[in-house]
Design a protein around this motif. Structure first.
Motif, mmCIF file in Angstrom:
data_model
loop_
_atom_site.group_PDB
_atom_site.id
_atom_site.type_symbol
_atom_site.label_atom_id
_atom_site.label_comp_id
_atom_site.label_asym_id
_atom_site.label_seq_id
_atom_site.Cartn_x
_atom_site.Cartn_y
_atom_site.Cartn_z
ATOM 1 N N GLY A 242 107.447 63.991 51.799
ATOM 2 C CA GLY A 242 106.341 64.797 52.311
ATOM 3 C C GLY A 242 105.788 64.381 53.648
ATOM 4 O O GLY A 242 104.944 65.088 54.211
ATOM 5 N N GLY A 243 106.223 63.224 54.158
ATOM 6 C CA GLY A 243 105.697 62.758 55.431
ATOM 7 C C GLY A 243 104.201 62.507 55.361
ATOM 8 O O GLY A 243 103.699 61.898 54.422
ATOM 9 N N TRP A 244 103.475 63.014 56.374
ATOM 10 C CA TRP A 244 102.026 62.826 56.406
ATOM 11 C C TRP A 244 101.325 63.567 55.268
ATOM 12 O O TRP A 244 100.167 63.260 54.951
ATOM 13 C CB TRP A 244 101.462 63.276 57.744
ATOM 14 C CG TRP A 244 101.860 62.381 58.879
ATOM 15 C CD1 TRP A 244 102.763 62.630 59.857
ATOM 16 C CD2 TRP A 244 101.359 61.059 59.113
ATOM 17 N NE1 TRP A 244 102.877 61.557 60.701
ATOM 18 C CE2 TRP A 244 102.011 60.571 60.270
ATOM 19 C CE3 TRP A 244 100.425 60.235 58.475
ATOM 20 C CZ2 TRP A 244 101.761 59.303 60.786
ATOM 21 C CZ3 TRP A 244 100.171 58.978 58.994
ATOM 22 C CH2 TRP A 244 100.827 58.518 60.133
ATOM 23 N N GLU A 245 101.986 64.516 54.681
ATOM 24 C CA GLU A 245 101.407 65.246 53.545
ATOM 25 C C GLU A 245 101.869 64.626 52.223
ATOM 26 O O GLU A 245 102.086 65.307 51.230
ATOM 27 C CB GLU A 245 101.814 66.712 53.618
ATOM 28 C CG GLU A 245 101.294 67.424 54.865
ATOM 29 C CD GLU A 245 101.718 68.880 54.913
ATOM 30 O OE1 GLU A 245 102.523 69.294 54.054
ATOM 31 O OE2 GLU A 245 101.241 69.598 55.817
ATOM 32 N N PHE A 246 102.004 63.303 52.249
ATOM 33 C CA PHE A 246 102.540 62.607 51.081
ATOM 34 C C PHE A 246 101.664 62.767 49.831
ATOM 35 O O PHE A 246 102.172 62.798 48.706
ATOM 36 C CB PHE A 246 102.746 61.118 51.386
ATOM 37 C CG PHE A 246 101.479 60.343 51.599
ATOM 38 C CD1 PHE A 246 100.846 59.723 50.536
ATOM 39 C CD2 PHE A 246 100.933 60.228 52.869
ATOM 40 C CE1 PHE A 246 99.682 58.999 50.720
ATOM 41 C CE2 PHE A 246 99.773 59.510 53.070
ATOM 42 C CZ PHE A 246 99.131 58.898 51.995
ATOM 43 N N PHE A 247 100.350 62.882 50.025
ATOM 44 C CA PHE A 247 99.481 63.016 48.847
ATOM 45 C C PHE A 247 99.758 64.323 48.112
ATOM 46 O O PHE A 247 99.890 64.343 46.876
ATOM 47 C CB PHE A 247 98.008 62.945 49.250
ATOM 48 C CG PHE A 247 97.064 63.035 48.074
ATOM 49 C CD1 PHE A 247 96.881 61.954 47.228
ATOM 50 C CD2 PHE A 247 96.370 64.217 47.808
ATOM 51 C CE1 PHE A 247 96.027 62.050 46.135
ATOM 52 C CE2 PHE A 247 95.511 64.311 46.730
ATOM 53 C CZ PHE A 247 95.334 63.224 45.893
#
Length: 492
Positions: free
Chosen positions: A41-46
């Motif tokens: 997810g990269g920076w949208e890992f959450f």
């Protein structure tokens, strides 16, 4: 989905490293899933992490496993609250009067419960730990015997959940004997080498005829010296939950069983500050009634077999029988039964959370194309005479690292069988190598459902159980690898 190449190994590596360094399996699993979420997810890992949690919870296999775990949690708590386990232990000790007999009986129970590995480890651990504790058998030794028997016996007895699933995989790939995949599986059984060797080692360990190795050697020496059957690092709360007595306590009188069961403990000055607990002790009963434990277990096994190996139906039947027996005998009141049910569910929360995280890792591995990367990397050496050995090695390592066993077989069997046909290798032996690798992974994987359930039933941490098992499973795996090399070059 992303193809990240060798980085697909990162979540698995993080889980193993963190688990060893911190000795906290749940924390290690959380770190591994976060690493996977970052890769996917990269920076949208959450958001990615939350999405995979939802995917895992929607997995039908996880839902089935959670149901099994909850039902067993209730059944185990009913056994404990009614005194059924303690009475079984007291009865068994009339016949089991030595350390060797306690471990051999544990092994034999594992053989008898071949129908399903979950049923196996939960039943053997619950019923035998009070017996083996009396003879200072470390919980890790009981767990090693259990796990070296559970999946191996399920994979070599044709009337088990494992065998039926794998037979279906063979038939789907056109590998049949006498017109069925089951017939082909029967022919594969002699070549499921890990299953046979693991069971042989488990038997030798149970009889005391196998060298003591690794962490288990230390646990045995400490149990013999101090009487403490729990691994180093076990907390006071964990010992108390397992019925551990302080090392300076002497067992006094016990009530018969049920709601009023109590034990009187007299304390003497502690000999050392380091000594913190010893084994649980089975109480003395004038006339122990083992049937309160044996009848529900027998019903569970019978119903499971009669309903086409449906473990859920078997466990529900055992629950109903146990409730009726304990209510009729007034061992438990209706209120106590409901309290036991709620407490049984609560006792399995850790197992459920750990298993859900394990399924998250499995789904992340799929989207990271880990299996594809492993197959592409190893396929150049999967040729001719080396094929059975390489298939076993790849499947065993992959299953150990990822916690995928049946999923692994479902993914790799459609690849291995065509390769075997193309290379003029016996496809039945190639399939047997896949099934051996899956059994190896189930026996050893830190966050596999088999280790998680076995650690719950024996009252120890998954990491302690895995480290105790690894030397023995490693020997079985090495011997299996040699046999697959021999079979491959012999052209059988």
């Amino acid at each position: 989905m992303q193809d990240v190449g060798a980085l697909a190994l990162l979540p698995v590596v993080i889980i193993l490293v963190v688990a060893v360094l911190t000795r906290r399996t749940l924390f290690a699993m959380l770190c591994g899933t976060l690493a996977g979420a970052v890769l996917l997810g990269g920076w949208e890992f959450f958001d990615s992490w939350i999405g995979y949690l939802g995917t895992a919870m929607a997995d039908e296999t996880l839902q089935w496993l959670v149901l099994i775990v909850v039902l067993f949690g209730i059944l185990i708590t009913l056994f404990e609250r009614s005194g059924a386990v303690r009475e079984f232990a007291a009865w068994a000790e009339r016949f089991v009067n030595s350390r060797r007999k306690s471990t051999v009986l544990s092994f034999l129970l594992g053989i008898v419960l071949f129908v399903d590995d979950y049923l196996n480890v939960l039943t053997v651990g619950t019923s035998m730990k009070a017996v083996t504790d009396r003879y200072n058998v470390p919980r890790t030794e009981l767990g090693t015997i259990m796990k070296m028997t559970a999946a191996p016996i399920a994979v070599i007895v044709p009337f088990s959940t494992w065998a039926l699933f794998f037979a279906g995989l063979l038939e789907a790939q056109g590998v049949t004997a006498n017109g069925s995949g089951f017939g082909a599986y029967l022919q594969a059984i002699p070549f499921i080498f890990f299953g046979w060797i693991a069971i042989a080692i488990a038997a030798l360990v149970a009889f005391g005829w196998f060298p003591k190795l690794g962490a288990l050697k230390k646990d045995i020496a400490r149990a013999d010296a101090t009487g403490d059957v729990f691994p180093v690092g076990t907390t006071a709360e964990e010992r108390d939950a397992e019925g551990g007595l302080p090392v300076n306590a002497e067992v006094g009188e016990f009530a018969v069983s049920g709601d009023d069961a109590e034990r009187a403990v007299s304390s003497a000055p502690a000999p050392t500050a380091a000594a913190t607990a010893v084994a649980t002790r089975a109480p003395e009963y004038a006339k122990p009634r083992p049937w309160n434990f044996l009848v529900p277990i027998a019903v569970m096994i019978a119903v499971t077999i009669l309903t086409d190996v449906n473990v859920v139906k078997g466990t529900v039947a055992a629950l109903l029988v146990a409730m009726v027996m304990y209510l009729v005998q007034r061992r438990l009141k209706v209120k106590a039964v409901f309290e036991a049910a709620f407490d049984g569910v609560a006792s399995m929360i850790f197992v459920i959370v750990l298993t859900a995280l394990a399924f998250m890792v499995q789904h992340m591995n799929i989207d990271l194309h880990l299996a594809d990367w492993v197959i592409e990397t190893t396929q150049p050496v999967m040729n001719g005479a080396l094929l059975p050995a390489m298939v076993f090695l790849v499947c065993g390592v992959y299953a150990y690292a990822t916690g995928s066993f049946w999923d692994l077989a479902a993914v790799i069997t459609p690849i291995v069988i065509p390769l075997a046909f193309a290379m003029d290798v016996n496809p039945i032996i190639a399939g047997a190598a896949v099934f051996s690798g899956a059994a190896l992974g189930s026996t050893t994987c830190l966050y596999g459902d088999g280790i998680i359930l076995a650690s719950r039933s024996t009252g120890i941490k998954p990491l302690n159980l895995m480290t105790a098992i690894l030397p023995y499973a490693g020997i079985a795996a090495a011997a299996s690898l040699v046999l697959y090399l021999i079979v491959g070059f012999a052209g059988i």
